[in-house]
Design a protein around this motif. Structure first.
Motif, short mmCIF file in Angstrom:
data_model
loop_
_atom_site.label_atom_id
_atom_site.label_comp_id
_atom_site.label_asym_id
_atom_site.label_seq_id
_atom_site.Cartn_x
_atom_site.Cartn_y
_atom_site.Cartn_z
N THR A 28 0.83 -1.21 0.00
CA THR A 28 0.00 0.00 0.00
C THR A 28 0.86 1.26 0.00
O THR A 28 0.51 2.25 -0.64
N GLY B 26 0.84 4.01 -2.93
CA GLY B 26 0.53 5.38 -2.56
C GLY B 26 1.59 6.37 -2.98
O GLY B 26 1.34 7.57 -3.07
N PRO C 254 -6.93 9.96 -6.96
CA PRO C 254 -7.65 9.65 -5.72
C PRO C 254 -7.19 8.33 -5.08
O PRO C 254 -7.14 8.22 -3.87
N LEU C 255 -6.82 7.37 -5.92
CA LEU C 255 -6.41 6.08 -5.37
C LEU C 255 -5.05 6.15 -4.68
O LEU C 255 -4.86 5.51 -3.64
N ASP C 256 -4.12 6.91 -5.23
CA ASP C 256 -2.83 6.99 -4.56
C ASP C 256 -2.94 7.67 -3.20
O ASP C 256 -2.24 7.32 -2.26
N THR C 257 -3.87 8.59 -3.08
CA THR C 257 -4.12 9.22 -1.78
C THR C 257 -4.70 8.21 -0.79
O THR C 257 -4.30 8.16 0.38
N VAL C 258 -5.63 7.41 -1.26
CA VAL C 258 -6.23 6.38 -0.40
C VAL C 258 -5.16 5.38 0.04
O VAL C 258 -5.08 5.02 1.22
N PHE C 259 -4.33 4.94 -0.90
CA PHE C 259 -3.26 4.00 -0.56
C PHE C 259 -2.28 4.62 0.44
O PHE C 259 -1.80 3.95 1.34
N PHE D 292 -3.01 6.96 2.71
CA PHE D 292 -3.67 7.04 4.02
C PHE D 292 -3.82 5.66 4.67
O PHE D 292 -3.94 5.57 5.88
N ILE D 293 -3.82 4.62 3.88
CA ILE D 293 -3.85 3.27 4.44
C ILE D 293 -2.43 2.80 4.75
O ILE D 293 -2.18 2.18 5.79
#
Length: 147
Positions: free
Chosen positions: A71, A75, A94-99, A101-102
């Motif tokens: 992750t 990210g 948006p997905l790289d930000t989610v990754f 934050f995870i």
């Protein structure tokens, strides 16, 4: 909450084994490999139970490490190599930000778990020396599925 299987009085000294005590220290240096070998070659139930507990913890740490690094890698949208920014993957914004934050909490959890490994090894070794098999808290219960 960690479970502790205890034996009564003289049964503790009769049922414990040196392998069951030292398997936790061995795991510090070999991860799950040393305990897995001890689990495979030992016919003493106390040694096998302690080896099983160490294996479960170290496999849990490996799973956490893989999840954290995957992750975190997904990210990271770019890295700097020789002063030049280089894009790693074409993951949508948006997905790289989610990754990210995870991945960050997973990396922090991994750091805590690595430090906890040393504390848990000391506790498990002490418990094994007193005749009980201490189950590491938070470990994945994978070994019992294949018993």
């Amino acid at each position: 909450m960690p479970s502790t299987a205890t034996l009564s009085g003289s049964d503790q000294s009769e049922n414990r084994s040196l392998g069951g005590i030292l398997v936790h220290v061995l795991a510090l240096f070999t991860s799950f490999v040393g305990p897995a070998i001890m689990y495979a070659i030992s016919d003493h139930e106390f040694t096998r139970e302690n080896a099983r507990n160490a294996i479960k913890w170290h496999i849990s740490i490996i799973v956490l490490a893989v999840a954290a690094f995957v992750t975190g890698f997904l990210g990271a949208d770019e890295v700097t190599i020789n002063g030049e920014p280089t894009e790693l993957l074409a993951v949508p914004s948006p997905l790289d930000t989610v990754f990210t934050f995870i991945g960050i909490p997973l990396l922090l959890a991994l750091v805590v778990a690595v430090f906890a490994t040393f504390v848990f090894a000391v506790i498990a070794t002490q418990k094994a020396a007193s005749g009980s098999a201490w189950s590491y808290p938070g470990s994945i219960n994978i070994i019992e599925r294949f018993r």
